[in-house]
Design a protein around this motif. Structure first.
Motif, mmCIF file in Angstrom:
data_model
loop_
_atom_site.group_PDB
_atom_site.id
_atom_site.type_symbol
_atom_site.label_atom_id
_atom_site.label_comp_id
_atom_site.label_asym_id
_atom_site.label_seq_id
_atom_site.Cartn_x
_atom_site.Cartn_y
_atom_site.Cartn_z
ATOM 1 N N MET A 9 0.849 -1.193 0.000
ATOM 2 C CA MET A 9 0.000 0.000 0.000
ATOM 3 C C MET A 9 0.889 1.249 0.000
ATOM 4 S SD MET A 9 -3.199 -0.779 2.557
ATOM 5 C CE MET A 9 -2.224 -0.830 4.057
ATOM 6 N N THR A 10 0.598 2.169 -0.900
ATOM 7 C CA THR A 10 1.436 3.359 -1.015
ATOM 8 C C THR A 10 0.693 4.683 -0.839
ATOM 9 O OG1 THR A 10 1.123 3.344 -3.404
ATOM 10 C CG2 THR A 10 3.088 2.227 -2.560
ATOM 11 N N CYS A 11 -0.615 4.658 -0.864
ATOM 12 C CA CYS A 11 -1.355 5.917 -0.759
ATOM 13 C C CYS A 11 -2.773 5.665 -0.272
ATOM 14 C CB CYS A 11 -1.369 6.635 -2.114
ATOM 15 S SG CYS A 11 -2.371 5.794 -3.359
ATOM 16 N N GLN A 12 -3.528 6.727 -0.129
ATOM 17 C CA GLN A 12 -4.892 6.588 0.383
ATOM 18 C C GLN A 12 -5.803 5.831 -0.588
ATOM 19 O OE1 GLN A 12 -6.007 7.085 3.403
ATOM 20 N NE2 GLN A 12 -3.965 7.730 4.023
ATOM 21 N N HIS A 13 -5.440 5.842 -1.866
ATOM 22 C CA HIS A 13 -6.208 5.051 -2.829
ATOM 23 C C HIS A 13 -6.085 3.568 -2.488
ATOM 24 C CE1 HIS A 13 -7.819 3.644 -6.689
ATOM 25 N NE2 HIS A 13 -6.842 2.765 -6.646
ATOM 26 N N CYS A 14 -4.884 3.151 -2.140
ATOM 27 C CA CYS A 14 -4.660 1.756 -1.745
ATOM 28 C C CYS A 14 -5.476 1.420 -0.506
ATOM 29 C CB CYS A 14 -3.182 1.522 -1.450
ATOM 30 S SG CYS A 14 -2.076 1.870 -2.828
ATOM 31 N N VAL A 15 -5.467 2.330 0.454
ATOM 32 C CA VAL A 15 -6.197 2.117 1.703
ATOM 33 C C VAL A 15 -7.684 1.914 1.410
ATOM 34 C CG1 VAL A 15 -6.956 3.249 3.838
ATOM 35 C CG2 VAL A 15 -4.557 3.372 3.129
HETATM 36 CU CU LIG Z 1 -2.154 3.735 -3.647
#
Ligand SMILES: [Cu+2]
Length: 67
Positions: A9-15
């Motif tokens: 996970m790298t960003c809030q989109h991933c979350v």
């Molecule tokens: Cu992401």
């Protein structure tokens, strides 16, 4: 409560993606948290753990059950 370790996970989109994927697994009553910094998630309910891991894998992340 079931705790998961998630890598990738790298960003809030991933979350958000992980959160939604976990929420759709049968037996999950509530997604308690998905934490980007720690790479962790926690759900409440009685889902099959294999299905939790599969749901996360389908989104493109690696997961394991946290001890
Ligand atoms: Cu992401």
């Amino acid at each position: 409560m079931i705790k998961l370790k998630i890598t990738g996970m790298t960003c809030q989109h991933c979350v958000k993606a992980v959160n939604e994927a976990l929420a759709e697994v049968p037996g999950v009553e509530k997604v308690l948290e998905v934490n980007l910094e720690r790479g962790e998630a926690a759900v409440e309910g009685t889902p099959e753990t294999a299905r939790l891991l599969a749901a996360i894998a389908e989104e493109g992340y690696e997961a394991e059950i946290a001890a």
